[in-house]
Design a protein around this motif. Structure first.
Motif, PDB file in Angstrom:
ATOM      1  N   GLY A  45       0.802  -1.228   0.000  1.00  0.00           N
ATOM      2  CA  GLY A  45       0.000   0.000   0.000  1.00  0.00           C
ATOM      3  C   GLY A  45       0.829   1.269   0.000  1.00  0.00           C
ATOM      4  N   GLY A  46       2.150   1.141  -0.113  1.00  0.00           N
ATOM      5  CA  GLY A  46       3.008   2.332  -0.141  1.00  0.00           C
ATOM      6  C   GLY A  46       3.301   2.774  -1.570  1.00  0.00           C
ATOM      7  N   GLN A  47       4.265   3.671  -1.712  1.00  0.00           N
ATOM      8  CA  GLN A  47       4.593   4.224  -3.030  1.00  0.00           C
ATOM      9  C   GLN A  47       5.747   3.489  -3.707  1.00  0.00           C
ATOM     10  N   GLY A  48       6.421   2.628  -2.933  1.00  0.00           N
ATOM     11  CA  GLY A  48       7.503   1.823  -3.524  1.00  0.00           C
ATOM     12  C   GLY A  48       8.622   2.661  -4.116  1.00  0.00           C
ATOM     13  N   MET A  49       8.963   3.766  -3.472  1.00  0.00           N
ATOM     14  CA  MET A  49      10.029   4.624  -4.018  1.00  0.00           C
ATOM     15  C   MET A  49      11.399   4.100  -3.625  1.00  0.00           C
ATOM     16  N   THR A  50      12.379   4.340  -4.472  1.00  0.00           N
ATOM     17  CA  THR A  50      13.770   4.029  -4.114  1.00  0.00           C
ATOM     18  C   THR A  50      14.200   5.027  -3.042  1.00  0.00           C
ATOM     19  N   LEU A  51      15.347   4.739  -2.399  1.00  0.00           N
ATOM     20  CA  LEU A  51      15.839   5.690  -1.387  1.00  0.00           C
ATOM     21  C   LEU A  51      16.167   7.040  -2.034  1.00  0.00           C
ATOM     22  N   PHE A  52      16.617   7.001  -3.270  1.00  0.00           N
ATOM     23  CA  PHE A  52      16.927   8.258  -3.968  1.00  0.00           C
ATOM     24  C   PHE A  52      15.639   9.076  -4.154  1.00  0.00           C
ATOM     25  N   GLU A  53      14.574   8.394  -4.564  1.00  0.00           N
ATOM     26  CA  GLU A  53      13.299   9.106  -4.757  1.00  0.00           C
ATOM     27  C   GLU A  53      12.751   9.611  -3.417  1.00  0.00           C
ATOM     28  N   GLN A  54      12.872   8.784  -2.391  1.00  0.00           N
ATOM     29  CA  GLN A  54      12.414   9.233  -1.053  1.00  0.00           C
ATOM     30  C   GLN A  54      13.158  10.487  -0.632  1.00  0.00           C
ATOM     31  N   MET A  55      14.451  10.493  -0.958  1.00  0.00           N
ATOM     32  CA  MET A  55      15.274  11.657  -0.590  1.00  0.00           C
ATOM     33  C   MET A  55      14.793  12.914  -1.334  1.00  0.00           C
ATOM     34  N   LEU A  56      14.453  12.746  -2.619  1.00  0.00           N
ATOM     35  CA  LEU A  56      13.982  13.922  -3.381  1.00  0.00           C
ATOM     36  C   LEU A  56      12.719  14.504  -2.726  1.00  0.00           C
ATOM     37  N   VAL A  57      11.860  13.625  -2.236  1.00  0.00           N
ATOM     38  CA  VAL A  57      10.624  14.088  -1.587  1.00  0.00           C
ATOM     39  C   VAL A  57      10.957  14.723  -0.230  1.00  0.00           C
ATOM     40  N   SER A  58      11.764  14.024   0.561  1.00  0.00           N
ATOM     41  CA  SER A  58      12.065  14.526   1.918  1.00  0.00           C
ATOM     42  C   SER A  58      12.793  15.868   1.881  1.00  0.00           C
TER      43      SER A  58
ATOM     44  N   GLY B 184      20.784   1.014  -4.714  1.00  0.00           N
ATOM     45  CA  GLY B 184      21.086  -0.074  -5.649  1.00  0.00           C
ATOM     46  C   GLY B 184      22.471  -0.046  -6.264  1.00  0.00           C
ATOM     47  N   ASN B 185      23.321   0.909  -5.900  1.00  0.00           N
ATOM     48  CA  ASN B 185      24.648   0.956  -6.519  1.00  0.00           C
ATOM     49  C   ASN B 185      25.782   0.501  -5.602  1.00  0.00           C
TER      50      ASN B 185
END
Ligand SMILES: Cc1cc2nc3c(=O)[nH]c(=O)nc-3n(C[C@H](O)[C@H](O)[C@H](O)COP(=O)(O)OP(=O)(O)OC[C@H]3O[C@@H](n4cnc5c(N)ncnc54)[C@H](O)[C@@H]3O)c2cc1C
Length: 393
Positions: free
Chosen positions: A64-77, A305-306
């Motif tokens: 039920g979440g957005q399934g964002m990568t940590l990079f995407e989460q960072m862009l939002v935060s 992922g890198n």
């Protein structure tokens, strides 16, 4: 080497910026003046979080979440971090370790949290167990019907609105058996002892809880007995990246306000930015942010992922948490100085961010603890782990 943000990343960044400005900024003064937000405001923000698709950015779509990568989460935060009063915390990120729950726990706790229908709070710290949680005195003893929990927890963020807690307790009082239990807030024996006030005016509270003979079924253990510290290790990476992103976001807002103010404020017949003293302050703030943001984006890219080495991820997360939280302190302090008396007024976002971001050097591991982690890594692996440019794939 390509540092360009993809179109999708830029769009996500723009959307998070619009959300922060349109949905969160209007409630900043309510939060400041009332030292928190009302249940009505919380409900409005909750709904908007769902409408905009920012619920549980850190959990999978399956849950039920957005399934964002940590990079995407960072862009939002990074964008959310521009809001004062920690209104970003009204955009919940259910605790990461819950994803290691059983199917029944995922259905009962994680999925409703991802849908903003339930709210968790994580309770580790105690009066005598802060930086060293192995000193926890909260214990869980086997009894008829499961485990009996006794103890006290401090600073439980969002504890006033959460409906259940993830309680870190030592089975048989043994730190080797540190274990996390799902505990309903209204379970018999759970009570709020005190709700202390802190420097910041935060959207929610950080109460102290008492657990007196709270009996929980064995099925309420997250993972297994003894998993307590392991479960939180991966979470520290996510939580520290989140703090780092918000620090960079908060610092940018302060710089923007200070830059604009310096251009418009006339003293001695000219804008104050014409005084080199002020111009140099703006330069130092800008350079500080540029360095921190470069480090933040690099590390989030690596962790998304890198690189795969878990310890390396932990080591890198400590570095950006340390660097960005100290950076935002310098930037906010300089911002207050540029604004003069106005910078010291609570109605000014620069003043609020100055207060709000002080805790970033304390929670999720103090600056000293981050330095201990980094120092330990340097000792074991050499300085190149931080100064080198080899990304292990
Ligand atoms: C607003 C707020 C919200 C919080 N929310 C939560 C929450 O939701 N859940 C939760 O469990 N906890 C929460 N915390 C607790 C937070 O994580 C702790 O405050 C933090 O880990 C530090 O612990 P302490 O306050 O006991 O300080 P201490 O550990 O007593 O540290 C005091 C000083 O000694 C230094 N020190 C300690 N050990 C070492 C060492 N080994 N080497 C060098 N220096 C050291 C520290 O860096 C610090 O300067 C919150 C705290 C605050 C202020």
């Amino acid at each position: 080497m390509d540092f360009t943000l993809s179109k999708a990343h830029r769009e996500l960044q723009e959307k998070a910026k619009a959300f922060t400005e349109e949905v969160l900024f209007p409630y900043e003064m309510e939060c400041e003046e009332n030292n928190g937000i009302s249940p009505e405001t919380h409900a409005i923000i909750n709904q908007k979080v769902m409408d905009w698709g920012f619920n549980a950015t850190n959990h999978s779509k399956e849950h039920g979440g957005q399934g964002m990568t940590l990079f995407e989460q960072m862009l939002v935060s990074e964008q959310l971090g521009m809001a004062t009063g920690a209104i970003w915390d009204a955009v919940p990120q259910p605790s990461y370790p819950m994803k290691f729950g059983t199917q029944a726990q995922i259905e009962e706790y994680l999925i409703p949290c991802c849908q903003n229908k339930r709210r968790d709070a994580y309770a580790i710290t105690e009066a005598d167990a802060g930086s060293d949680p192995t000193q926890c005195l909260t214990r869980a003893d086997k009894c008829d019907g499961g485990y009996r929990i006794n103890g006290e927890k401090w600073y439980v963020t969002v504890g006033n609105v959460a409906d259940f807690l993830l309680v870190h307790a030592h089975v048989d009082g043994d730190p080797e058996k540190a274990t996390v239990f799902f505990v309903e807030k209204d379970a018999p024996g759970v009570s709020i002892k005190r709700t202390p006030e802190f420097s910041h005016h935060f959207a929610f509270k950080h109460p102290e809880f008492t657990f007196k003979d709270v009996v929980v079924d064995e099925s309420r253990i997250l993972g297994k007995v003894g998993d307590g510290f392991n479960l939180t290790k991966d979470w520290f990476v996510e939580a520290r990246l989140g703090i780092a992103a918000r620090c960079v976001g908060g610092a940018q807002r302060v710089l923007n306000v200070a830059n604009e103010f310096a251009a418009g404020r006339i003293m001695g017949g000219q804008p104050i930015r014409e005084y080199q003293a002020i111009e140099h302050m703006l330069v130092d703030m800008t350079m500080d942010i540029m360095a921190a943001k470069s480090l933040l984006y690099r590390v989030c890219w690596e962790i998304s992922g890198n690189i795969s080495d878990r310890k390396l991820k932990h080591a890198r997360a400590a570095a950006i948490k340390l660097y960005t939280s100290e950076m935002v302190g310098r930037v906010c302090d300089t911002g207050v100085q540029i604004l003069g008396g106005r910078g010291y007024m609570r109605e000014n976002p620069v003043e609020r961010l100055w207060r709000d971001t002080r805790v970033d050097r304390i929670w999720e591991g103090t600056s000293e603890i981050q330095r201990n982690i980094i120092g330990g890594q340097i000792k074991k692996r050499g300085v190149e782990i931080y100064t080198g440019w080899d990304f292990e794939k």
